[in-house]
Design an enzyme around this catalytic site. Sequence first.
Site, PDB file in Angstrom:
ATOM      1  CG  ASN A   8      -1.770   1.188   1.389  1.00  0.00           C
ATOM      2  OD1 ASN A   8      -1.806   2.046   0.504  1.00  0.00           O
ATOM      3  ND2 ASN A   8      -2.478   1.272   2.492  1.00  0.00           N
ATOM      4  CD1 TRP A   9       3.404   1.088  -2.893  1.00  0.00           C
ATOM      5  CD2 TRP A   9       3.256   2.195  -4.835  1.00  0.00           C
ATOM      6  NE1 TRP A   9       4.022   0.339  -3.857  1.00  0.00           N
ATOM      7  CE2 TRP A   9       3.940   0.978  -5.057  1.00  0.00           C
ATOM      8  CE3 TRP A   9       3.042   3.050  -5.925  1.00  0.00           C
ATOM      9  CZ2 TRP A   9       4.422   0.613  -6.323  1.00  0.00           C
ATOM     10  CZ3 TRP A   9       3.521   2.683  -7.193  1.00  0.00           C
ATOM     11  CH2 TRP A   9       4.201   1.482  -7.380  1.00  0.00           C
ATOM     12  CE  LYS A  10      -0.285   3.041   4.810  1.00  0.00           C
ATOM     13  NZ  LYS A  10      -0.048   3.088   6.242  1.00  0.00           N
ATOM     14  CG  HIS A  93      -5.784   1.543   5.670  1.00  0.00           C
ATOM     15  ND1 HIS A  93      -5.325   2.518   6.509  1.00  0.00           N
ATOM     16  CD2 HIS A  93      -4.749   0.692   5.467  1.00  0.00           C
ATOM     17  CE1 HIS A  93      -4.051   2.267   6.798  1.00  0.00           C
ATOM     18  NE2 HIS A  93      -3.675   1.171   6.177  1.00  0.00           N
ATOM     19  CD  GLU A 165      -3.389  -3.009   7.577  1.00  0.00           C
ATOM     20  OE1 GLU A 165      -2.352  -3.321   6.997  1.00  0.00           O
ATOM     21  OE2 GLU A 165      -3.909  -1.892   7.457  1.00  0.00           O
ATOM     22  CB  SER A 215       5.496  -2.021  11.930  1.00  0.00           C
ATOM     23  OG  SER A 215       4.993  -0.774  12.348  1.00  0.00           O
ATOM     24  N   GLY A 236       2.881  -1.284   4.285  1.00  0.00           N
ATOM     25  CA  GLY A 236       2.879   0.141   3.977  1.00  0.00           C
ATOM     26  C   GLY A 236       4.293   0.616   3.681  1.00  0.00           C
ATOM     27  N   GLY A 237       4.934   1.206   4.706  1.00  0.00           N
ATOM     28  CA  GLY A 237       6.250   1.832   4.532  1.00  0.00           C
ATOM     29  C   GLY A 237       7.268   0.994   3.778  1.00  0.00           C
TER      30      GLY A 237
HETATM   31  P1  PGA Z   1       2.948   0.112   7.666  1.00  0.00           P
HETATM   32  O1  PGA Z   1       1.466   0.292   7.114  1.00  0.00           O
HETATM   33  O2  PGA Z   1       3.496  -1.155   7.072  1.00  0.00           O
HETATM   34  O3  PGA Z   1       3.695   1.327   7.202  1.00  0.00           O
HETATM   35  O4  PGA Z   1       2.854   0.020   9.156  1.00  0.00           O
HETATM   36  C1  PGA Z   1       0.623  -0.804   7.017  1.00  0.00           C
HETATM   37  C2  PGA Z   1      -0.728  -0.374   6.511  1.00  0.00           C
HETATM   38  O5  PGA Z   1      -1.165   0.740   6.802  1.00  0.00           O
HETATM   39  O6  PGA Z   1      -1.376  -1.139   5.777  1.00  0.00           O
END
Ligand code: PGA
Length: 262
Positions: A8-10, A93, A165, A215, A236-237
């Site tokens: 998920n590149w947000k 989300h 999540e 994370s 995410g990150g």
């Molecule tokens: P993160 O995000 O891996 O940066 O914690 C996960 C997500 O929001 O799906």
Amino acid sequence: MKTYIIGNWKMNFTVGESSLFLHKLLQRVRSYRDIEVVVSPSLMALQSLSLQTDRRKIKLATQNFYHRDFGAFTGEVSIAQLRSLVDYAIVGHSERRYIFNESDKDIRAKVAAALRNGLTPILCIGETDSERTFGETADVLRDQLLGGLSEVSAEEVSKCIIAYEPVWAISGHDKAAKVASPLDVKDAFALIRKILKETYGKETAEDTPLLFGGSVKSINAESYLLLEDCNGLLIGGASLIASEFTDIIEIAKRVKDANAQH
Ligand code: PGA
């Protein structure tokens, strides 16, 4: 069942940067029949990336959409408009629930809209830090899971993906995010499967993919993937770093192969 590795590149990367990054991933990602790799760029980049990607290697997900198909909804994009570009749709989300105040009603309408348009919804559920502290995790997971699926017929539940999540473990906007222990995740997965089984039956519960997100990085991915109930990861990150993302795909493949031998 396949293992899902979803990035998920947000709200990161311009359209040009998204294209360069996808190019890099396509060069590095090896395609495996039992690993489904998906990335979710910004809405802006979906059109061009859908033409650029090789869907056998990397499929696309939308991060958001409106639940009605067409009409007078200024500023919105519907899943009917996106359906030729993506295969998956992230719904519920925590950033949408808590920053943009999406309600359970919005979320269940979106899950139904994704299915109606032939896409796979990735329904995210998870408790906040304070809900966890007050011992409300089980109630929150039950409410968000059954609430999100309440417009879905029992036969269609296994066409959805559920992502656990915990909000306290998501690194994006919470710099103090904690890392969930595999034991925390194991307990949550067991609970989600139990609720699915009680509500929709054993077969549906077993056929519905469960992902973990929060994370996840290459150093801890294996500890989650080794959990019996884990069918993949929502990242995410770390999905914004090509080497991290591709390492996680390779780890998933190794775990898959090891499990197949047992
Ligand atoms: P993160 O995000 O891996 O940066 O914690 C996960 C997500 O929001 O799906």
